[in-house]
Design a protein around this motif. Structure first.
Motif, PDB file in Angstrom:
ATOM      1  N   MET A  23       0.977  -1.454  -0.016  1.00 37.08           N
ATOM      2  CA  MET A  23       0.025  -0.556  -0.096  1.00 37.08           C
ATOM      3  C   MET A  23       0.762   1.126   0.191  1.00 37.08           C
ATOM      4  O   MET A  23       2.032   1.221   0.916  1.00 37.08           O
ATOM      5  N   THR A  24       0.921   2.233  -0.559  1.00 32.43           N
ATOM      6  CA  THR A  24       1.138   3.634  -0.966  1.00 32.43           C
ATOM      7  C   THR A  24       1.290   3.923  -0.050  1.00 32.43           C
ATOM      8  O   THR A  24       0.532   4.258   0.900  1.00 32.43           O
ATOM      9  N   ILE A  25       2.321   4.831   0.687  1.00 34.35           N
ATOM     10  CA  ILE A  25       1.945   5.588   1.855  1.00 34.35           C
ATOM     11  C   ILE A  25       0.925   6.935   1.379  1.00 34.35           C
ATOM     12  O   ILE A  25       1.138   7.187   0.236  1.00 34.35           O
ATOM     13  N   GLN A  26       0.456   7.039   2.999  1.00 36.80           N
ATOM     14  CA  GLN A  26      -0.862   8.600   2.879  1.00 36.80           C
ATOM     15  C   GLN A  26      -0.744   9.568   3.549  1.00 36.80           C
ATOM     16  O   GLN A  26       0.333   9.117   4.769  1.00 36.80           O
ATOM     17  N   VAL A  27      -0.945  10.626   3.653  1.00 38.07           N
ATOM     18  CA  VAL A  27      -1.049  11.875   4.380  1.00 38.07           C
ATOM     19  C   VAL A  27      -1.787  10.942   5.609  1.00 38.07           C
ATOM     20  O   VAL A  27      -2.238  10.971   5.851  1.00 38.07           O
ATOM     21  N   GLY A  28      -0.505  11.501   6.666  1.00 39.53           N
ATOM     22  CA  GLY A  28      -1.012  10.953   8.005  1.00 39.53           C
ATOM     23  C   GLY A  28       0.123  10.088   8.505  1.00 39.53           C
ATOM     24  O   GLY A  28       0.442   9.782  10.082  1.00 39.53           O
ATOM     25  N   ASP A  29       0.767   9.445   7.289  1.00 43.85           N
ATOM     26  CA  ASP A  29       1.518   8.429   7.919  1.00 43.85           C
ATOM     27  C   ASP A  29       3.110   8.557   7.926  1.00 43.85           C
ATOM     28  O   ASP A  29       3.221  10.004   7.876  1.00 43.85           O
ATOM     29  N   SER A  30       4.101   8.144   9.146  1.00 44.56           N
ATOM     30  CA  SER A  30       4.705   8.082   9.462  1.00 44.56           C
ATOM     31  C   SER A  30       5.295   7.743   8.408  1.00 44.56           C
ATOM     32  O   SER A  30       5.647   6.638   7.996  1.00 44.56           O
ATOM     33  N   ILE A  31       6.974   8.668   8.226  1.00 43.94           N
ATOM     34  CA  ILE A  31       7.604   8.232   7.428  1.00 43.94           C
ATOM     35  C   ILE A  31       8.888   6.757   7.627  1.00 43.94           C
ATOM     36  O   ILE A  31       8.998   6.924   9.239  1.00 43.94           O
ATOM     37  N   PRO A  32       8.699   5.704   6.952  1.00 41.89           N
ATOM     38  CA  PRO A  32       9.190   4.582   7.495  1.00 41.89           C
ATOM     39  C   PRO A  32      11.392   4.766   7.526  1.00 41.89           C
ATOM     40  O   PRO A  32      11.172   5.184   7.129  1.00 41.89           O
ATOM     41  N   SER A  33      11.220   3.864   8.272  1.00 41.66           N
ATOM     42  CA  SER A  33      12.667   4.176   9.173  1.00 41.66           C
ATOM     43  C   SER A  33      13.659   3.414   8.026  1.00 41.66           C
ATOM     44  O   SER A  33      13.317   2.763   7.857  1.00 41.66           O
ATOM     45  N   ALA A  34      14.517   3.197   7.835  1.00 45.11           N
ATOM     46  CA  ALA A  34      15.407   3.558   6.617  1.00 45.11           C
ATOM     47  C   ALA A  34      16.779   4.298   6.137  1.00 45.11           C
ATOM     48  O   ALA A  34      16.933   4.839   7.152  1.00 45.11           O
ATOM     49  N   ARG A  35      17.751   3.538   6.138  1.00 46.25           N
ATOM     50  CA  ARG A  35      18.935   4.423   5.585  1.00 46.25           C
ATOM     51  C   ARG A  35      19.340   4.739   3.861  1.00 46.25           C
ATOM     52  O   ARG A  35      18.952   3.755   3.561  1.00 46.25           O
ATOM     53  N   LEU A  36      19.736   5.316   3.744  1.00 43.63           N
ATOM     54  CA  LEU A  36      19.786   5.643   2.345  1.00 43.63           C
ATOM     55  C   LEU A  36      20.909   6.718   1.842  1.00 43.63           C
ATOM     56  O   LEU A  36      22.024   6.228   3.579  1.00 43.63           O
ATOM     57  N   MET A  37      21.345   6.369   0.774  1.00 43.03           N
ATOM     58  CA  MET A  37      22.990   6.984   0.688  1.00 43.03           C
ATOM     59  C   MET A  37      22.973   8.216  -0.226  1.00 43.03           C
ATOM     60  O   MET A  37      22.246   8.049  -0.778  1.00 43.03           O
ATOM     61  N   GLN A  38      23.606   8.848   0.205  1.00 40.30           N
ATOM     62  CA  GLN A  38      23.541  10.242  -0.242  1.00 40.30           C
ATOM     63  C   GLN A  38      24.697  10.714  -0.522  1.00 40.30           C
ATOM     64  O   GLN A  38      25.905  10.629  -0.303  1.00 40.30           O
ATOM     65  N   GLY A  39      24.569  11.208  -2.248  1.00 41.18           N
ATOM     66  CA  GLY A  39      26.018  11.414  -3.463  1.00 41.18           C
ATOM     67  C   GLY A  39      26.259  13.113  -2.878  1.00 41.18           C
ATOM     68  O   GLY A  39      25.706  13.769  -2.495  1.00 41.18           O
ATOM     69  N   THR A  40      27.859  12.631  -2.598  1.00 39.73           N
ATOM     70  CA  THR A  40      28.082  14.162  -1.965  1.00 39.73           C
ATOM     71  C   THR A  40      29.348  14.232  -3.054  1.00 39.73           C
ATOM     72  O   THR A  40      30.167  12.989  -3.266  1.00 39.73           O
ATOM     73  N   ALA A  41      29.636  15.509  -2.666  1.00 45.10           N
ATOM     74  CA  ALA A  41      31.568  16.081  -3.879  1.00 45.10           C
ATOM     75  C   ALA A  41      32.625  15.239  -3.347  1.00 45.10           C
ATOM     76  O   ALA A  41      33.625  14.367  -3.568  1.00 45.10           O
ATOM     77  N   GLU A  42      32.300  14.030  -1.347  1.00 42.72           N
ATOM     78  CA  GLU A  42      33.149  14.021  -0.387  1.00 42.72           C
ATOM     79  C   GLU A  42      33.370  12.527  -0.794  1.00 42.72           C
ATOM     80  O   GLU A  42      33.673  11.240  -0.182  1.00 42.72           O
TER      81      GLU A  42
END
Length: 160
Positions: free
Chosen positions: A1-20
């Motif tokens: 099911m797609t996340i809806q208004v009022g739902d909490s953002i689920p816990s996850a780890r993402l990777m950020q593309g940075t200059a470093e």
């Protein structure tokens, strides 16, 4: 099911593309105590994503900030190196945080995955925009296949 208004953002780890290079960021760190506009794209360096979607958020960054947005972030099911290179190619600077969800774990938790295996593209993200305040979804809009209307920067501005 797609996340809806009022739902909490689920816990996850993402990777950020940075200059470093790649940098890990948790969803708690990204969304906690902030207003965040997160837009998802099917892939870095793809036509609509590169010509319209990402540039629109770069161009409208000041207007988004003026409406109280703390962070503007782009996410795709790509690796952090690709997202970093795409951000550099698009000249995003520090305006848009380029986030990689390499295995689509977070995208699947949001219910926003797009199965493009038959087309040789694997599992990707649907094109969407999500606004969250302090980790709670206040707005979500998912594009119909092939469309580019409800997730563009101007639509996010109107929803704020």
């Amino acid at each position: 099911m797609t996340i809806q208004v009022g739902d909490s953002i689920p816990s996850a780890r993402l990777m950020q593309g940075t200059a470093e290079g790649p940098k890990e960021i948790s969803t708690e760190e990204l969304f906690g105590g902030k207003t965040v506009v997160l837009f998802g794209v099917p892939g870095a360096f793809t036509p609509t994503c590169s010509a319209k979607h990402l540039p629109g958020y770069v161009e409208n960054y000041a207007a988004l900030k003026a409406k109280g947005v703390d962070t503007v972030a782009c996410i795709a099911v790509n690796d952090a190196f690709v997202m970093g290179a795409w951000g550099k190619d698009q000249g995003v600077g520090d305006k848009v945080m380029m986030l990689a969800d390499g295995s689509a774990d977070f995208t699947k938790k949001l219910g926003l995955e797009l199965d493009l295996v038959a087309r040789g593209l694997g599992v990707r993200s649907q094109r969407f925009v999500l606004v969250a305040k302090n980790g709670k979804v206040t707005h979500i809009a998912v594009e119909a296949p092939g469309a580019f209307e409800v997730s563009k920067a101007e639509a996010a501005l109107a929803a704020l």
